[in-house]
Scaffold this active site. Structure first.
Site, PDB file in Angstrom:
ATOM      1  N   ARG A 155      -6.445  14.775  -3.526  1.00 61.41           N
ATOM      2  CA  ARG A 155      -6.353  13.356  -3.897  1.00 61.41           C
ATOM      3  C   ARG A 155      -5.472  13.258  -5.133  1.00 61.41           C
ATOM      4  O   ARG A 155      -5.910  13.559  -6.231  1.00 61.41           O
ATOM      5  CB  ARG A 155      -7.773  12.836  -4.197  1.00 61.41           C
ATOM      6  CG  ARG A 155      -7.899  11.320  -4.272  1.00 61.41           C
ATOM      7  CD  ARG A 155      -9.199  10.928  -4.967  1.00 61.41           C
ATOM      8  NE  ARG A 155      -9.062  11.029  -6.409  1.00 61.41           N
ATOM      9  CZ  ARG A 155     -10.055  11.340  -7.263  1.00 61.41           C
ATOM     10  NH1 ARG A 155     -11.268  11.579  -6.808  1.00 61.41           N
ATOM     11  NH2 ARG A 155      -9.835  11.401  -8.562  1.00 61.41           N
ATOM     12  N   HIS A 210      -9.734   8.009  -7.918  1.00 59.00           N
ATOM     13  CA  HIS A 210     -10.674   7.796  -6.802  1.00 59.00           C
ATOM     14  C   HIS A 210     -10.505   6.388  -6.240  1.00 59.00           C
ATOM     15  O   HIS A 210     -10.364   6.197  -5.032  1.00 59.00           O
ATOM     16  CB  HIS A 210     -12.111   8.018  -7.287  1.00 59.00           C
ATOM     17  CG  HIS A 210     -13.127   7.617  -6.283  1.00 59.00           C
ATOM     18  ND1 HIS A 210     -13.327   8.312  -5.111  1.00 59.00           N
ATOM     19  CD2 HIS A 210     -13.986   6.567  -6.252  1.00 59.00           C
ATOM     20  CE1 HIS A 210     -14.282   7.712  -4.410  1.00 59.00           C
ATOM     21  NE2 HIS A 210     -14.687   6.645  -5.073  1.00 59.00           N
ATOM     22  N   TYR A 255     -11.632  13.366 -16.425  1.00 61.85           N
ATOM     23  CA  TYR A 255     -12.354  14.530 -15.909  1.00 61.85           C
ATOM     24  C   TYR A 255     -11.476  15.607 -15.262  1.00 61.85           C
ATOM     25  O   TYR A 255     -11.980  16.673 -14.927  1.00 61.85           O
ATOM     26  CB  TYR A 255     -13.457  14.097 -14.921  1.00 61.85           C
ATOM     27  CG  TYR A 255     -12.965  13.264 -13.744  1.00 61.85           C
ATOM     28  CD1 TYR A 255     -12.420  13.865 -12.621  1.00 61.85           C
ATOM     29  CD2 TYR A 255     -13.062  11.880 -13.765  1.00 61.85           C
ATOM     30  CE1 TYR A 255     -11.978  13.112 -11.549  1.00 61.85           C
ATOM     31  CE2 TYR A 255     -12.627  11.114 -12.695  1.00 61.85           C
ATOM     32  CZ  TYR A 255     -12.089  11.733 -11.595  1.00 61.85           C
ATOM     33  OH  TYR A 255     -11.648  10.989 -10.534  1.00 61.85           O
TER      34      TYR A 255
END
Ligand SMILES: Cc1ncc(C[n+]2csc(CCOP(=O)(O)OP(=O)(O)O)c2C)c(N)n1
Ligand SMILES: [Mg+2]
Length: 344
Positions: free
Chosen positions: A244, A248, A257
């Site tokens: 990805r 998100h 993160y």
């Protein structure tokens, strides 16, 4: 199953050594470029408030477009919120996908594509897909079912129940797990202690396969073979290795993160669109103008789709109470009345 083997084509074979010809390859690339144009435009639209949120699929175009190409016309697709490239490549009108993101509760155009509504709750579509597959088998129907989901879905009970049922009842289902490395902020290695996701298939007595998810030819080949097996009553779990690239969703900040993810540069360098363009260009299968022309056509398709989506009336909050119960239970009826009164 050989856990380590990852099925791939781009790094290993020339087009002549595959079941695909130049037209197939160009069609795959065209759909990847359409999908990327859709993703980029959707992101831009969200940024200017045209829709409230959007889950980008950048980096996952190859597996989704390859899988879409492997489907027969009558096969059912059970997508997620991130399966927009799969749906675009399958022919679901872009205007439907955009209208859905603007809050319209269902696909609006009158197409006859066997496509379930995209699942937002994680893994709920897996048992639905198995049910649809079992129903097809019982009626001796020809179609198979393709169920798309992420690595995070494999930790849900629904994943276990669905794969277990599929193996016991020989359901004609292909489980396509897009292992994109992350479930929001949770990395794949914290999702499961299994060495691979495909390896989980053994526990259910079904076939497990790993494929390079940034390789559209490999994805198309593997999903096609799995769909053929499904028609003979043999389900398969496919783990497509991909990444990805973006956030998100538009509500997420991956900088918090995974800024230091050591795998990130390698995955960026394996961008599926650039990689396929290079493969085809090196072999003289596409010329200089191909990408620019395909992109221009995709942009025009998007202009029209946006116009069509804008013409669709936005849903009001009252829609919350529709589409689940034939007759609303009294508590929900009271809530609807309160909402109406508040609306004046
Ligand atoms: C049942 C359920 N639990 C939690 C969530 C919140 N949630 C939304 S996306 C997501 C992560 C899913 O990750 P993955 O399955 O890997 O799919 P990806 O987003 O990477 O495509 C979670 C936990 C949800 N939508 N549904
Ligand atoms: Mg994921």
């Amino acid at each position: 199953m050989d856990d380590a083997r990852v099925h791939s084509v781009l790094g290993e074979r020339d087009l002549g050594e595959t079941p695909f010809d130049a037209d197939d390859a160009r069609a795959l690339l065209t759909d990847m470029l359409r999908a990327r144009a859709f993703d980029e435009r959707a992101l831009a639209l969200q940024r200017r408030g045209w829709m409230s949120g959007y889950p980008p699929f950048r980096g996952q175009e190859a597996v989704q477009v390859g899988a879409a190409r492997a489907l027969e016309e009558g096969d059912w697709l059970f997508p997620t919120y991130r399966s927009n490239a799969l749906q675009v490549a399958r022919g679901v009108p872009m205007s439907d996908l955009l209208a859905f993101r603007r809050g319209h509760p269902e696909y609006v155009s009158d197409h006859a594509i066997p496509n379930f509504p995209q699942a937002v709750p994680i893994a709920t579509q897996l048992p639905h897909a198995v049910g649809a597959g079992m129903a097809a088998a019982r009626r001796a129907a020809e179609h198979a079912v393709l169920c798309d989901f992420g690595d995070g879905a494999t930790s849900e009970g629904d994943f276990h129940e669905a794969l277990n049922f599929s193996g016991v009842f020989d359901a004609p289902v292909v489980f396509l797990c897009e292992n994109n490395g992350w479930a929001i902020s949770l990395p794949r290695k914290r999702q499961t202690a299994s060495a691979t996701i495909a390896g989980k298939a053994a526990a259910y007595g079904i076939e497990g396969v790993r494929v390079d998810g940034n390789d559209p030819l490999a994805a198309c080949e593997v999903v096609g073979e799995a769909l053929d097996r499904a028609r003979d009553g043999e389900p398969t779990l496919i783990e497509a290795l991909t990444y990805r690239q973006g956030a998100h969703t538009t509500s997420d900040d991956p900088g918090r993160y995974r800024r230091d993810d050591p795998d990130l540069p390698a995955w960026r360098a394996r961008d599926p669109v650039e990689r396929f363009v290079e493969y085809l260009d090196e072999r003289g299968i596409i010329g200089e103008e191909f990408v620019a022309n395909a992109r221009e056509t995709a942009d025009a398709e998007l202009d029209e789709a946006i116009e069509r989506a804008e013409a669709i009336t936005e849903s009001g909050p009252g829609e919350l109470f529709e589409h689940v119960y034939a007759t609303l239970p009294p508590a929900l009826e009271r809530q609807r009345e309160t909402l109406r009164a508040d609306d004046g």
